[in-house]
Design an enzyme around this catalytic site. Structure first.
Site, PDB file in Angstrom:
ATOM      1  N   ASP A  12       0.777  -1.216   0.020  1.00  0.00           N
ATOM      2  CA  ASP A  12      -0.011   0.100  -0.067  1.00  0.00           C
ATOM      3  C   ASP A  12       0.892   1.214  -0.056  1.00  0.00           C
ATOM      4  O   ASP A  12       0.451   2.253   0.805  1.00  0.00           O
ATOM      5  CB  ASP A  12      -1.105  -0.118   1.231  1.00  0.00           C
ATOM      6  CG  ASP A  12      -1.929  -1.007   1.335  1.00  0.00           C
ATOM      7  OD1 ASP A  12      -1.788  -1.849   0.256  1.00  0.00           O
ATOM      8  OD2 ASP A  12      -2.833  -0.958   2.017  1.00  0.00           O
ATOM      9  N   LYS A 110      -7.176  -4.967  -2.894  1.00  0.00           N
ATOM     10  CA  LYS A 110      -8.091  -5.511  -2.039  1.00  0.00           C
ATOM     11  C   LYS A 110      -8.662  -4.368  -1.355  1.00  0.00           C
ATOM     12  O   LYS A 110      -8.523  -3.179  -1.506  1.00  0.00           O
ATOM     13  CB  LYS A 110      -6.627  -5.956  -0.916  1.00  0.00           C
ATOM     14  CG  LYS A 110      -5.988  -4.922  -0.393  1.00  0.00           C
ATOM     15  CD  LYS A 110      -4.814  -5.494   0.673  1.00  0.00           C
ATOM     16  CE  LYS A 110      -3.900  -4.432   1.218  1.00  0.00           C
ATOM     17  NZ  LYS A 110      -4.699  -3.363   1.953  1.00  0.00           N
ATOM     18  N   CYS A 155      -1.918  -2.673   7.791  1.00  0.00           N
ATOM     19  CA  CYS A 155      -1.936  -3.496   6.529  1.00  0.00           C
ATOM     20  C   CYS A 155      -0.621  -4.393   6.521  1.00  0.00           C
ATOM     21  O   CYS A 155      -0.578  -5.601   6.127  1.00  0.00           O
ATOM     22  CB  CYS A 155      -2.177  -2.640   5.118  1.00  0.00           C
ATOM     23  SG  CYS A 155      -3.826  -2.272   5.082  1.00  0.00           S
TER      24      CYS A 155
HETATM   25  C1  VGL Z   1      -4.634   0.562   5.670  1.00  0.00           C
HETATM   26  C2  VGL Z   1      -6.315   1.470   6.993  1.00  0.00           C
HETATM   27  C3  VGL Z   1      -7.371   1.285   6.066  1.00  0.00           C
HETATM   28  C4  VGL Z   1      -3.259   0.210   5.512  1.00  0.00           C
HETATM   29  C5  VGL Z   1      -5.650   0.521   4.692  1.00  0.00           C
HETATM   30  O1  VGL Z   1      -2.964   0.212   4.301  1.00  0.00           O
HETATM   31  O2  VGL Z   1      -2.548   0.125   6.467  1.00  0.00           O
HETATM   32  N1  VGL Z   1      -5.002   0.909   6.960  1.00  0.00           N
HETATM   33  N2  VGL Z   1      -7.042   0.874   4.991  1.00  0.00           N
END
Ligand code: VGL
Ligand code: ZN
Length: 201
Positions: A12, A110, A155
């Site tokens: 991410d 995702k 994540c």
């Molecule tokens: C994430 C919160 C919501 C992350 C993704 O990548 O850690 N955190 N969506």
């Protein structure tokens, strides 16, 4: 060069998790150069991309009388409510502009199911719906994974715990991760990973 049974999993590294983004992680952009360098070492590289439809159930804006970082109970368990982030096709959902994309073998998206959040690169937050990543890695003969990216305590943490549970030898390179740190979540995540046998470097 790492052995061919090793994979790098980059979690991410997207605009919304970097300074100026909707769910900015402090110094989130400062890991990009290190990750780009690590890509030279690995023959298998997977990127993940948080990729939510508008109105996703993990957004505070989808619930009456809720604000970001409140908790709610979902059918699959407790869930943090987030600011709207990483909406499919938005600039915020794009990878950081300096992140190298070309060396990636695979990009896993995702969080597409409106009803279920997905922190882990392996399973959605219901802990059963798979993203397909495990099968991909096994088919390539991968037994060892190194994780980097955002956010350390969400994540990256959930992905590392799942990788370890699935039997992959798992390392989190913390210098190439940054955390959100909500109510001590960063220290808890690091302690949990260590207790589980995830290598922290
Ligand atoms: C994430 C919160 C919501 C992350 C993704 O990548 O850690 N955190 N969506
Ligand atoms: Zn998300």
């Amino acid at each position: 060069m790492r052995a061919s049974h090793e994979a790098l999993i980059v979690i991410d590294v997207q605009n919304d998790f970097c300074p100026g983004g909707a769910l900015a992680v402090s110094e989130g952009d400062q890991i990009v150069a290190e990750i780009n360098g690590m890509m030279n070492e690995f023959s298998t590289i997977v990127l993940t991309q948080d990729w939510h439809p508008m109105g996703h159930s993990s957004f505070a804006s989808s619930h009456d009388d809720k604000t970001p970082f409140d908790m709610i109970d979902m059918p699959y368990g407790p869930q943090v409510l987030w600011p709207d982030h990483c909406i499919q096709g938005s600039t915020g959902a794009e990878f950081h502009p300096d992140l190298r994309i070309d060396p990636a073998d695979m990009i896993i998206r995702k969080g597409l199911n409106p009803a279920i959040d997905s922190y882990s690169a392996f399973f959605e937050n219901d802990k059963t719906t798979t993203t397909g990543l495990e099968g991909y890695l096994r088919a390539k003969g991968i037994t060892q994974v190194t994780l980097v990216g955002l956010a350390t305590d969400f994540c990256v943490y959930y992905s590392a715990m799942d990788a370890e549970k699935l039997g992959f030898t798992t390392t989190v390179q913390t210098s190439a991760c940054r955390g959100i740190d909500m109510d001590g979540s960063l220290a808890k995540a690091l302690a949990d990973m260590q207790a589980r046998g995830v290598n922290l470097t």
